[in-house]
Design an enzyme around this catalytic site. Sequence first.
Site, mmCIF file in Angstrom:
data_model
loop_
_atom_site.group_PDB
_atom_site.id
_atom_site.type_symbol
_atom_site.label_atom_id
_atom_site.label_comp_id
_atom_site.label_asym_id
_atom_site.label_seq_id
_atom_site.Cartn_x
_atom_site.Cartn_y
_atom_site.Cartn_z
ATOM 1 C CG ASN A 8 -48.196 -30.185 50.630
ATOM 2 O OD1 ASN A 8 -47.258 -29.968 50.495
ATOM 3 N ND2 ASN A 8 -48.784 -29.362 51.575
ATOM 4 C CE LYS A 10 -48.450 -31.098 54.922
ATOM 5 N NZ LYS A 10 -49.176 -30.589 56.209
ATOM 6 C CG HIS A 91 -50.872 -25.386 52.839
ATOM 7 N ND1 HIS A 91 -50.519 -25.626 54.290
ATOM 8 C CD2 HIS A 91 -50.922 -26.877 52.459
ATOM 9 C CE1 HIS A 91 -50.763 -26.812 54.733
ATOM 10 N NE2 HIS A 91 -51.148 -27.670 53.638
ATOM 11 C CD GLU A 93 -48.312 -27.195 56.975
ATOM 12 O OE1 GLU A 93 -47.631 -27.197 56.030
ATOM 13 O OE2 GLU A 93 -49.048 -27.906 57.519
ATOM 14 C CD GLU A 161 -55.098 -28.698 52.656
ATOM 15 O OE1 GLU A 161 -54.941 -29.914 52.388
ATOM 16 O OE2 GLU A 161 -54.255 -27.884 52.894
ATOM 17 N N GLY A 167 -52.724 -32.721 59.510
ATOM 18 C CA GLY A 167 -51.628 -33.343 60.295
ATOM 19 C C GLY A 167 -52.041 -33.835 61.783
ATOM 20 C CB SER A 206 -56.475 -36.178 58.903
ATOM 21 O OG SER A 206 -55.472 -35.462 59.789
HETATM 22 C C1 PEP Z 1 -51.950 -30.895 53.666
HETATM 23 O O1 PEP Z 1 -50.777 -30.565 54.061
HETATM 24 O O2 PEP Z 1 -52.236 -30.330 52.903
HETATM 25 C C2 PEP Z 1 -52.507 -31.941 54.594
HETATM 26 C C3 PEP Z 1 -53.857 -31.920 54.291
HETATM 27 O O3 PEP Z 1 -51.707 -32.710 55.377
HETATM 28 P P1 PEP Z 1 -52.320 -33.914 55.908
HETATM 29 O O4 PEP Z 1 -52.920 -35.031 55.035
HETATM 30 O O5 PEP Z 1 -50.904 -34.857 56.519
HETATM 31 O O6 PEP Z 1 -53.467 -33.569 56.908
#
Ligand code: PEP
Length: 246
Positions: A8, A10, A91, A93, A161, A167, A206
């Site tokens: 992703n 983003k 997601h 976000e 997630e 992040g 992460s």
């Molecule tokens: C994500 O945005 O779906 C995500 C898992 O981000 P990160 O791997 O940077 O934690």
Amino acid sequence: MRKLAAGNWKMNGTAAELAEVDALVASHGAPSVDILLCPPATLLSRMSDRAGDAIATGGQDCHANVSGAHTGDIAADMLVDAGAGYVILGHSERRTDHGETDAIVAAKSTAAYNAGLIAVICVGETEGQRDAGDTLNVIAAQLANSVPDAANGANTVIAYEPVWAIGTGRVPTLEQIAEVHDKMRADLVARFGETAKDMRLLYGGSVKPSNADEIFAIDNVDGALVGGASLKASDFSAIITALENA
Ligand code: PEP
């Protein structure tokens, strides 16, 4: 079931970053897992052209309607037209920044199915919900209300997630990931039957080359949704290889 390594991007990337896709194509010409990259909408068509058959592409959102007066939004058919095979929906976000509820995520998922897209439906608890001992209930409710009745193993991927792990560099313990993934599988099989055994359950939050091996060794983890570490071909490639070797 073919496992899935999904990236992703983003709100990151312009034309220059398509070189990362070229590097991935060069090192993963015939992968034994599915590979997906979800770039910003502005790059989707160009990325799809360059990614060839080895790497699928996807959107990061779609509207629930097929067309109309929705300035700034993108319909599922438009993603297909730009070469997408998948779309990330719900997601955290988007749930936070755009107030997306489970009902909205379910409506968008239905739109994705109608366009022939595979929906990657995201769920995850906040840190407060985990601290309160509510994680399993929160995930169960999000699955029950975000995943449409028409879901099956072919049209739906679920991404677990934890919001607090996205992040941040913080990752749940392997036991915590296993507990959620086992419960998600059980809930999905109870609701959808046999087809839910083929529904890929991704862990996201992460994931890095340094922790991918141990995460992919967990039962009912069928791949990863990767944010930051999907932006560099070298990191994402190492995660893909870890999944191939799992
Ligand atoms: C994500 O945005 O779906 C995500 C898992 O981000 P990160 O791997 O940077 O934690």
